[in-house]
Scaffold this active site. Sequence first.
Site, mmCIF file in Angstrom:
data_model
loop_
_atom_site.group_PDB
_atom_site.id
_atom_site.type_symbol
_atom_site.label_atom_id
_atom_site.label_comp_id
_atom_site.label_asym_id
_atom_site.label_seq_id
_atom_site.Cartn_x
_atom_site.Cartn_y
_atom_site.Cartn_z
ATOM 1 N N THR A 181 -2.098 -10.052 -3.061
ATOM 2 C CA THR A 181 -2.575 -8.794 -2.483
ATOM 3 C C THR A 181 -3.813 -9.005 -1.622
ATOM 4 O O THR A 181 -4.046 -8.258 -0.672
ATOM 5 C CB THR A 181 -2.864 -7.773 -3.601
ATOM 6 N N LYS B 167 1.329 1.177 -9.347
ATOM 7 C CA LYS B 167 0.053 0.621 -9.791
ATOM 8 C C LYS B 167 -1.062 1.624 -9.526
ATOM 9 O O LYS B 167 -1.118 2.221 -8.463
ATOM 10 C CB LYS B 167 -0.285 -0.687 -9.060
ATOM 11 N N ARG C 215 -1.186 -3.388 2.016
ATOM 12 C CA ARG C 215 -1.788 -2.207 2.644
ATOM 13 C C ARG C 215 -3.265 -2.074 2.263
ATOM 14 O O ARG C 215 -4.072 -1.572 3.054
ATOM 15 C CB ARG C 215 -1.010 -0.951 2.253
ATOM 16 N N LYS D 28 -6.428 -5.168 -8.925
ATOM 17 C CA LYS D 28 -6.268 -6.127 -7.825
ATOM 18 C C LYS D 28 -6.340 -5.423 -6.477
ATOM 19 O O LYS D 28 -6.766 -6.007 -5.473
ATOM 20 C CB LYS D 28 -4.959 -6.906 -7.970
ATOM 21 N N GLU E 123 -3.604 2.458 -2.618
ATOM 22 C CA GLU E 123 -3.831 2.714 -4.040
ATOM 23 C C GLU E 123 -5.240 2.347 -4.500
ATOM 24 O O GLU E 123 -5.781 2.946 -5.423
ATOM 25 C CB GLU E 123 -2.814 1.915 -4.880
#
Length: 339
Positions: free
Chosen positions: A248, A108, A255, A191, A281
């Site tokens: 998430t 992602k 994370r 997200k 990310e």
Amino acid sequence: MENCKIGILGAGSWGTALALVLAKKGHNVDLWSAVKTEVELLRTKREHVDRLPGAILPDNINIEESLELACKDKDLIVFAVASPFVRTTAHNAKEFIKDGQRIVNVSKGIEDNTFKTLLEIIEEEIPQAKCCVLCGPSHAEEVSKDIPTTCVAGAKSRELAEFVQDIFICDTFRVYTSPDVIGMELGASLKNVIALAAGIVDGLGFGDNTKAALITRGIAEITRLGCAMGAQPETFAGLSGIGDLIVTCTSIHSRNRQAGFLIGKGYKLADAINEVNQTVEGVNTAKAAYGLAKKYNVEMPIVEQICKVLFEDKSAKVAIYDLLRRDKSIEYKTLKWND
């Protein structure tokens, strides 16, 4: 569908978890890593000791260090490398990819200097392949334990989406299909930015009211940008939209949420990333999201404030209250009164 030859590029927690799903279905899996220490660990321990403790790799998962062998003669190649390394990996793999090779991207992110999605990057670097995506609320820690999970396979062609669906679907891993690839990629990527904000909310000690508002207004921002870029609004009400966003923003496994939590506690960005010790990310994606918001003239106040916290050293608490102090507004401008 069983006994297919699968190559997975990226032996982190997500790539390893998907290798377990595929191996349990009877597929033969080559799990590739560019990190020699990771290759050695998985070959000797047959377990990702730190990231997926207790998830033992069966014999039909081969740990591969040759990119050529991981890509050669495969029914499907899975891109599971962290987003900053997708372009390099795709570029290096190109010479080993046959014409018409099916590739599914499960990473992602959005490239912050080009604003391209990861699938667009793979298609650019490996134009001879047929590419699609797989995403949804699916933390590796739970998938590796056979905890029931649902995802979506997205492709421009029905045949490719259904092929990937058949490869992955099993009793504990249900897969839907969708033609809205851009919507799925945007939901799966953005997200992570909202999850950073959710973590900040937790780190600041705010409550459920605040997080619920953040998640709800976050999906509104993602949907606005997605629709401006040609995505369908239904996608953001689905698994790769609100589903992935909820998990998430709330999970102990996230994370991005953890990094945000540390920032809310007063950590600097670099220190938070070091503490998480995995790729966060949402950081690079936040830059790209803000750039896309400007490009498409879409209002994304949460993304804007997150970028100021991450890259301009703005106080997290001030950023939250600046969101609350914005000019009053109707919730959805498409809704009209009769009077």
